[in-house]
Design an enzyme around this catalytic site. Structure first.
Site, PDB file in Angstrom:
ATOM      1  N   CYS A   1     -12.093  -0.303 -29.455  1.00  0.00           N
ATOM      2  CA  CYS A   1     -13.429   0.132 -29.847  1.00  0.00           C
ATOM      3  C   CYS A   1     -14.273   0.291 -28.593  1.00  0.00           C
ATOM      4  O   CYS A   1     -15.219  -0.472 -28.345  1.00  0.00           O
ATOM      5  CB  CYS A   1     -14.024  -0.833 -30.859  1.00  0.00           C
ATOM      6  SG  CYS A   1     -13.348  -0.498 -32.487  1.00  0.00           S
TER       7      CYS A   1
ATOM      8  N   GLY B  55       0.781  -1.232   0.000  1.00  0.00           N
ATOM      9  CA  GLY B  55       0.000   0.000   0.000  1.00  0.00           C
ATOM     10  C   GLY B  55       0.812   1.281   0.000  1.00  0.00           C
ATOM     11  O   GLY B  55       0.263   2.354  -0.196  1.00  0.00           O
TER      12      GLY B  55
HETATM   13  C1  LIG Z   1      -1.771  -6.260  -3.717  1.00  0.00           C
HETATM   14  C2  LIG Z   1      -1.218  -6.638  -2.415  1.00  0.00           C
HETATM   15  C3  LIG Z   1      -0.020  -6.068  -1.952  1.00  0.00           C
HETATM   16  C4  LIG Z   1       0.719  -4.991  -2.715  1.00  0.00           C
HETATM   17  O1  LIG Z   1       0.048  -3.798  -2.707  1.00  0.00           O
HETATM   18  P1  LIG Z   1       0.752  -2.474  -3.268  1.00  0.00           P
HETATM   19  O2  LIG Z   1      -0.306  -1.448  -3.144  1.00  0.00           O
HETATM   20  O3  LIG Z   1       1.150  -2.737  -4.667  1.00  0.00           O
HETATM   21  O4  LIG Z   1       1.926  -2.214  -2.386  1.00  0.00           O
HETATM   22  C5  LIG Z   1       0.487  -6.515  -0.753  1.00  0.00           C
HETATM   23  N1  LIG Z   1      -0.145  -7.465  -0.024  1.00  0.00           N
HETATM   24  C6  LIG Z   1      -1.297  -8.030  -0.437  1.00  0.00           C
HETATM   25  C7  LIG Z   1      -1.933  -9.079   0.382  1.00  0.00           C
HETATM   26  C8  LIG Z   1      -1.873  -7.630  -1.639  1.00  0.00           C
HETATM   27  O5  LIG Z   1      -3.017  -8.190  -2.042  1.00  0.00           O
END
Ligand SMILES: *Cc1c(COP(=O)(O)O)cnc(C)c1O
Length: 410
Positions: free
Chosen positions: A337, A227
């Site tokens: 399209c 995140g």
């Molecule tokens: C998608 C995901 C991540 C990575 O998220 P980012 O926003 O790309 O850092 C990490 N852990 C889990 C469980 C995820 O599903």
């Protein structure tokens, strides 16, 4: 990507030359940027025992996985095929965590058969896991924590509506299952969406996780998921990871004092590690005047870069072929399209038909989300490392499109 003699380069490789050699659309990755981002995170978190597991789903290519493994990182996988790819890329099963959601128990068993630890995100799955494996296989638990930070609107919305994780208010149910099946819980996990993650949210989530952790006796890790993002738009505010590392270190030390041992702190970055390394090169196929701004139509679309369509995401666009051209305003679209804006009302150096445009920050959730919609093939991918270009995925062909179709001569 740098401007040298009015042309764009990565590590002395001309982007225009790359587009000419490999054709467009083309995903280009700069390995140096991945190196920089890994080092930034490692340094930011060096105040406490930590581990970084790359989120394989963000840029899923075996050569990239192998590159990231060479830094000693672990891997976060979300499907059995991702974990197989991780093993093929040389990751040790101990360094992979499988975070599933809504998968059949069959998939969980396959992960266990491969020696991979699983992260469990529902009470019902935890019960089935307990009945099947008891305490013989360690697992971790994915939690959801809403509300965070005074019912922070975006976080509450995300967690509340989220299908992910077991709400932390169900701690007693989790404990009852642990007692019934003698479960061996080695980790606690939470993942917060980048759409609201800032330092106060991060710290509140961390404190809550540390307080919940006191109910578990033998944790090896507390995992804060991914995140952490990077600025896509110049005005985007993002977490300062160095500052986060400092403030988190204080919380981690306090947790260790209470807990009595020192579980590792895990992170699962995807976009932080691989967004900025990636560029999507595309050729302008047509320029169309209109009552509105001119449209620059390109040979790509949301079949190759879905994020603008799916999340209204902003990707900066520049004109590789006319870097010093006069700035003008354009809508940039794909060739689907369907309505497929790649950028609306953008200031870009004077575009001519045949010019190569570059969409930035296309590394994470770019190629891996590409599709064959409109029966178009997916692009090639190249990575530039130590001044050399390596092809890491060939452009698909018509044969790939029809490969699994069953033709019937009625
Ligand atoms: C998608 C995901 C991540 C990575 O998220 P980012 O926003 O790309 O850092 C990490 N852990 C889990 C469980 C995820 O599903």
């Amino acid at each position: 990507m740098q401007l040298k003699n009015s042309t764009y380069h990565i590590q002395d490789i001309s982007m225009q030359a790359l587009a000419e050699e490999y054709g467009t659309p083309l995903f280009v990755y700069n390995a140096f940027t991945i190196d920089r981002q890994i080092n930034r995170l490692q340094n930011a978190f060096d105040g406490f025992p930590h581990r970084i597991n790359y989120a394989a789903k963000s840029l899923t290519n075996i050569a990239v996985l192998r590159l990231i493994r060479s830094y000693g990182l672990g891997l976060d996988v979300v499907s059995v095929n991702e974990l197989k790819m991780g093993l093929d890329a040389g990751f040790d099963p101990d360094d992979i965590l499988f975070t599933s959601n809504s998968v059949s128990f069959e998939e969980i068993k396959q992960a266990i058969d491969h020696g991979i630890k699983v992260n469990i995100d529902s009470l019902s799955l935890l019960e089935t896991f307990g009945k099947t494996f008891g305490g013989s296989e360690p697992c971790s638990i994915r939690l959801k924590l809403d509300p965070l930070v005074g019912e922070h609107e975006a976080s509450t919305k995300w967690h509340n509506k989220s299908k992910f994780g077991i709400h932390y208010s169900r701690l007693d149910d989790i404990k009852a299952l642990i007692d019934s099946y003698d479960l061996n819980i080695v980790g606690l996990h939470v993942h917060n969406s980048s759409s609201f993650l800032d330092i106060p949210v991060y710290l509140e989530a961390a404190e809550r996780m540390f307080s919940i952790a006191q109910s578990f006796e033998e944790l090896d890790f507390v995992d804060f998921g991914g995140g952490i993002t990077i600025p896509f738009h110049p005005d985007d505010e993002v977490i300062d990871v160095e500052k986060l590392g400092h403030v988190l270190a204080v919380k981690v030390e306090a947790f260790y004092d209470d807990y009595g041992s020192r579980p590792e702190i895990w992170f699962e970055p995807g976009r932080f590690l691989v967004s900025e390394c990636g560029y999507l090169l595309t050729t302008v196929t047509v320029l169309k005047g209109d009552r509105d701004l001119p449209y620059a139509g390109t040979d790509t679309g949301f079949n190759h870069l879905l994020r603008p369509k799916m999340y209204d995401a902003y990707h900066e666009i520049c004109n590789i072929s006319n870097a010093k051209g006069e700035l003008k305003r354009y809508h940039v679209t794909g060739n689907m399209c369907e309505t497929d804006f790649l950028g609306r009302d953008r200031e870009i150096a004077d575009i001519r038909e045949g010019d190569i445009l570059c969409l930035k920050n296309a590394g994470a959730y770019g190629a891996c989300m590409a599709s064959n919609y409109n029966s178009r093939v997916r692009p090639a991918e190249v990575i530039i490392k130590n001044g050399e270009v390596h092809l890491i995925r060939e452009r698909e062909t018509y044969e790939d499109l029809v490969h699994k179709q069953v033709d019937i001569d009625w």
